[in-house]
Scaffold this active site. Structure first.
Site, PDB file in Angstrom:
ATOM      1  N   HIS A 157       0.833  -1.225   0.000  1.00 22.77           N
ATOM      2  CA  HIS A 157       0.000   0.000   0.000  1.00 22.77           C
ATOM      3  C   HIS A 157       0.861   1.266   0.000  1.00 22.77           C
ATOM      4  O   HIS A 157       0.452   2.298   0.532  1.00 22.77           O
ATOM      5  CB  HIS A 157      -0.942   0.050   1.209  1.00 22.77           C
ATOM      6  CG  HIS A 157      -1.730  -1.204   1.419  1.00 22.77           C
ATOM      7  ND1 HIS A 157      -3.006  -1.359   0.916  1.00 22.77           N
ATOM      8  CD2 HIS A 157      -1.426  -2.364   2.047  1.00 22.77           C
ATOM      9  CE1 HIS A 157      -3.458  -2.564   1.253  1.00 22.77           C
ATOM     10  NE2 HIS A 157      -2.504  -3.202   1.933  1.00 22.77           N
ATOM     11  N   SER A 282      16.083  20.595 -15.711  1.00 23.91           N
ATOM     12  CA  SER A 282      15.008  21.550 -15.962  1.00 23.91           C
ATOM     13  C   SER A 282      15.619  22.802 -16.572  1.00 23.91           C
ATOM     14  O   SER A 282      16.721  23.208 -16.207  1.00 23.91           O
ATOM     15  CB  SER A 282      14.322  21.894 -14.640  1.00 23.91           C
ATOM     16  OG  SER A 282      13.695  23.150 -14.715  1.00 23.91           O
ATOM     17  N   LYS A 288      17.200  20.362 -10.641  1.00 26.24           N
ATOM     18  CA  LYS A 288      16.424  19.176 -11.026  1.00 26.24           C
ATOM     19  C   LYS A 288      17.242  18.102 -11.740  1.00 26.24           C
ATOM     20  O   LYS A 288      18.081  18.388 -12.586  1.00 26.24           O
ATOM     21  CB  LYS A 288      15.247  19.582 -11.937  1.00 26.24           C
ATOM     22  CG  LYS A 288      14.160  20.359 -11.249  1.00 26.24           C
ATOM     23  CD  LYS A 288      13.503  19.651 -10.086  1.00 26.24           C
ATOM     24  CE  LYS A 288      12.511  18.580 -10.471  1.00 26.24           C
ATOM     25  NZ  LYS A 288      11.374  19.082 -11.217  1.00 26.24           N
ATOM     26  N   GLU A 295       9.901   7.912 -16.850  1.00 27.88           N
ATOM     27  CA  GLU A 295       8.577   8.505 -17.081  1.00 27.88           C
ATOM     28  C   GLU A 295       8.078   8.178 -18.482  1.00 27.88           C
ATOM     29  O   GLU A 295       6.889   7.924 -18.699  1.00 27.88           O
ATOM     30  CB  GLU A 295       8.638  10.022 -16.879  1.00 27.88           C
ATOM     31  CG  GLU A 295       8.823  10.390 -15.418  1.00 27.88           C
ATOM     32  CD  GLU A 295       9.010  11.884 -15.200  1.00 27.88           C
ATOM     33  OE1 GLU A 295       8.650  12.360 -14.125  1.00 27.88           O
ATOM     34  OE2 GLU A 295       9.507  12.574 -16.110  1.00 27.88           O
TER      35      GLU A 295
END
Ligand code: ARG
Length: 454
Positions: A157, A282, A288, A295
């Site tokens: 979970h 970024s 970043k 992704e």
């Protein structure tokens, strides 16, 4: 020259927009090599049946071999004015072999060619996919060995659950991909290639002629099967759907792996150091390091599942036998194959360079909640407590520690004995550590599965 393979019964020119709309050459040119194989086998059968003279056979085989060699050298240029790859190759044979080309299409249909071509494509892609998959599996196995006996946090979970070995964790993905491997092998074993279905009703040529002609190619020979239903043969795309299903399952596994790694590399978890070569930055935020590869893998699931559903839906209402709708199976097939192959290639390199952040993991391993189950199991196994009671005792202990903001291991023996008479600091120190946690499990063995390479 008319570039179409039909037209005798038509008086009017085809509408230009419609012509563009219906042609498939822009994508089915990827089947060129296999289409030549179909023609070579067909020429062999026609010659055996004495429909072609020796000269005609030689002229056609010569032309086809020339085209094949161009394809293999990457020099083949498809003609974008053609309707499809079958027409294009027919025209090219005509340029090279002259009149003999008029006999190339004797007793055959593109409906038969296209299934053959796609099956050959799928077979070739199967070989490449399984290689890439074994390569990824090898990297997963190596990583599990690099970090053998290293502890990791197991979740359910998305909440901290119990301590596991990192090797058990990563080999869980190994198991998933091993099943994909087996699925691919079974798929290949069951793939039957036929030839000679005509448009739907079969061919006047004896199957013996085809069998003889096919013996020139090992790959096809292994898969060549007796044609029992020409109508089914030209109108089924089960093999495309099956292959797309396996690719969709592989994609699901890669996507889950990606999601885990994205999450575990955030500063909130911070267990993994992702290889920089596969991340981007970024344009605005200098700090970043984004997990773009992962992704994109996760995101490609839409495309890969979509391909499967696209073909399933295209096929669902088709009357027998061949219908032009079926032309639309190719783009989804190619898209899924190419995407999954790219992902497997890059994922293997990614896993090779993946590193664990040991200090952060060690820090997380201090979380006492991770050992609650082990305390309960200890009470059951060593002190004969009923599991329901043990669960309750440890639950109360956790609650006490949270409410009083005190570590379980700092609670005095006196107080511990009020939870259960046999609980004391000594026992808790023994039980509440990663080594005890993993060694107390007899069913988790962290074994590298055997990969029987095909
Ligand atoms: N381009 C077609 C396809 O991909 C080839 C078969 C065409 N057959 C026909 N009768 N129009 O399915």
């Amino acid at each position: 020259m008319d570039k179409k393979m039909w037209g005798g019964r038509f008086k009017k020119e085809i509408d230009k927009d419609f012509f563009e709309f219906q042609k498939s050459i822009n994508y089915d040119h990827k089947l060129a090599e296999y289409d030549v194989y179909h023609s070579l086998i067909h020429v062999g059968a026609l010659a055996a049946a004495e429909i072609l003279s020796k000269d005609e056979e030689d002229a056609l085989v010569g032309a086809l071999r020339e085209i094949l060699s161009q394809i293999k050298k990457g020099k083949f240029k498809f003609d974008p004015e053609c309707e499809d790859i079958h027409s294009d190759i027919q025209n090219k044979v005509k340029e090279k072999a002259g009149k003999a080309a008029l006999k190339l299409h004797t007793l055959r249909s593109r409906n038969d060619q296209v299934v053959f071509d796609e099956k050959m494509y799928v077979l070739t892609q199967y070989i490449e996919t399984i290689k890439l998959l074994s390569n990824l599996l090898e990297e997963i196995f190596k990583k599990s060995q690099d970090y053998e006996k290293r502890y990791f946090i197991g979740y359910t979970h998305t909440q901290r659950a119990q301590v596991v070995y990192f090797s058990d964790y990563i080999l869980a993905y190994g198991q998933m991909l091993m099943r994909d491997y087996d699925r691919l092998v079974k798929f290949e074993e069951g793939l039957k290639i036929h030839i000679g279905a005509g448009a739907l009703a079969g061919s006047p040529l004896s199957p013996d002629y085809y069998r003889r002609a096919i013996s020139i190619s090992g790959v096809i020979r292994k898969h060549f099967g007796e044609l029992s239903s020409p109508m089914d043969h030209v109108s089924s795309r089960d093999f495309v759907i099956e292959f797309l299903s396996i690719l969709a399952i592989i994609q699901m596994h890669l996507s889950r792996m990606s999601e885990d790694m994205i999450m575990y590399s955030t500063r909130e978890f911070d267990y993994l150091d992702l290889p920089e070569e596969f991340c981007t930055g970024s344009s605005l935020m200098p700090h970043k390091k984004n997990a773009d590869f992962l992704e994109l893998v996760r995101g490609s699931t839409g495309k890969v599942y979509g391909s499967l559903f696209s073909v399933l839906t295209t096929m669902k209402g088709l009357p027998l036998a061949y219908n032009r709708d079926m032309q639309l199976d190719k783009e989804p097939l190619f898209a899924s194959v190419e995407t999954v192959k790219d992902e497997l290639t890059i994922m293997a390199k990614f896993i090779k360079k993946l590193k664990l952040k040991k200090d952060n993991i060690d820090n997380a391993l201090k979380d006492e909640h991770l050992y609650a189950t082990e305390i309960a199991e200890f009470l059951v196994m060593k002190k004969g407590v009923a599991f329901k009671d043990a669960h309750d005792i440890v639950g109360k202990l956790i609650r006490h520690s949270e409410e009083k903001k005190v570590k379980i291991q700092n609670i005095s023996d006196k107080l511990l004995s009020t939870f259960h008479k046999d609980l004391n600091k000594k026992i808790l120190t023994k039980v509440m550590n990663p080594k005890y946690a993993v060694l107390s499990k007899k069913t988790a063995k962290s074994k590298i599965p055997k990969l029987k390479l095909h």
